[in-house]
Design a protein around this motif. Sequence first.
Motif, PDB file in Angstrom:
ATOM      1  N   GLY A 233     -74.136 -19.654 -94.771  1.00  0.00           N
ATOM      2  CA  GLY A 233     -73.458 -19.593 -93.751  1.00  0.00           C
ATOM      3  C   GLY A 233     -72.821 -20.018 -92.249  1.00  0.00           C
ATOM      4  N   CYS A 234     -73.764 -21.389 -92.219  1.00  0.00           N
ATOM      5  CA  CYS A 234     -73.909 -21.613 -90.756  1.00  0.00           C
ATOM      6  C   CYS A 234     -72.883 -23.000 -91.037  1.00  0.00           C
ATOM      7  CB  CYS A 234     -74.842 -22.494 -91.105  1.00  0.00           C
ATOM      8  SG  CYS A 234     -74.779 -24.000 -89.059  1.00  0.00           S
ATOM      9  N   SER A 235     -71.508 -22.100 -90.464  1.00  0.00           N
ATOM     10  CA  SER A 235     -70.630 -23.159 -91.066  1.00  0.00           C
ATOM     11  C   SER A 235     -70.618 -24.065 -90.680  1.00  0.00           C
ATOM     12  CB  SER A 235     -69.263 -21.956 -89.901  1.00  0.00           C
ATOM     13  OG  SER A 235     -69.436 -22.865 -89.002  1.00  0.00           O
ATOM     14  N   ALA A 236     -70.975 -24.693 -89.541  1.00  0.00           N
ATOM     15  CA  ALA A 236     -71.016 -26.203 -89.349  1.00  0.00           C
ATOM     16  C   ALA A 236     -71.928 -26.811 -90.788  1.00  0.00           C
ATOM     17  CB  ALA A 236     -71.757 -27.088 -88.105  1.00  0.00           C
ATOM     18  N   CYS A 237     -73.289 -26.354 -90.926  1.00  0.00           N
ATOM     19  CA  CYS A 237     -73.902 -26.991 -92.639  1.00  0.00           C
ATOM     20  C   CYS A 237     -73.065 -27.178 -93.829  1.00  0.00           C
ATOM     21  CB  CYS A 237     -74.972 -26.574 -92.028  1.00  0.00           C
ATOM     22  SG  CYS A 237     -76.412 -26.898 -91.133  1.00  0.00           S
TER      23      CYS A 237
END
Length: 135
Positions: free
Chosen positions: A36-40
């Motif tokens: 859910g962490c878009s960057a990761c």
Amino acid sequence: MVVDEVDRRPWRVVDAAYDRLACAECGGALSRGPAGCSACDRAHGYRYAAIEVDRPGVPPGNEHALRVNVSVVRRPYGISAKEVLGRRLSLPILLDGHLPGTAQAQVARAVLDKGGTAAKYAEFVHREWRGGPSA
């Protein structure tokens, strides 16, 4: 520089670069943050654009198996605990240059599926996978 050109770098270099960069969104190592962490999520997906070349003296496909296992262990979100355990315990054998055949991998997975312990799984793969692919 490396993560800006992942398609021009070996996957191991990209993997190492991600470990050295912090995610601006979640603060963890880039590509290893929570689902859910878009960057990761984005960085984790980009890792597969990196170059993959088998090392000299290993069976074709060993590097790919190693890459996938490392990816699963580094970012286990959404993957069963048994799958993560099996991939983690398989890493030493893959790093040593061995590669199981399909049948060997399926039998190894059955060890865990039937309630085998981590020790039994590790013993099995270290004994059975050293001979190379059987299927």
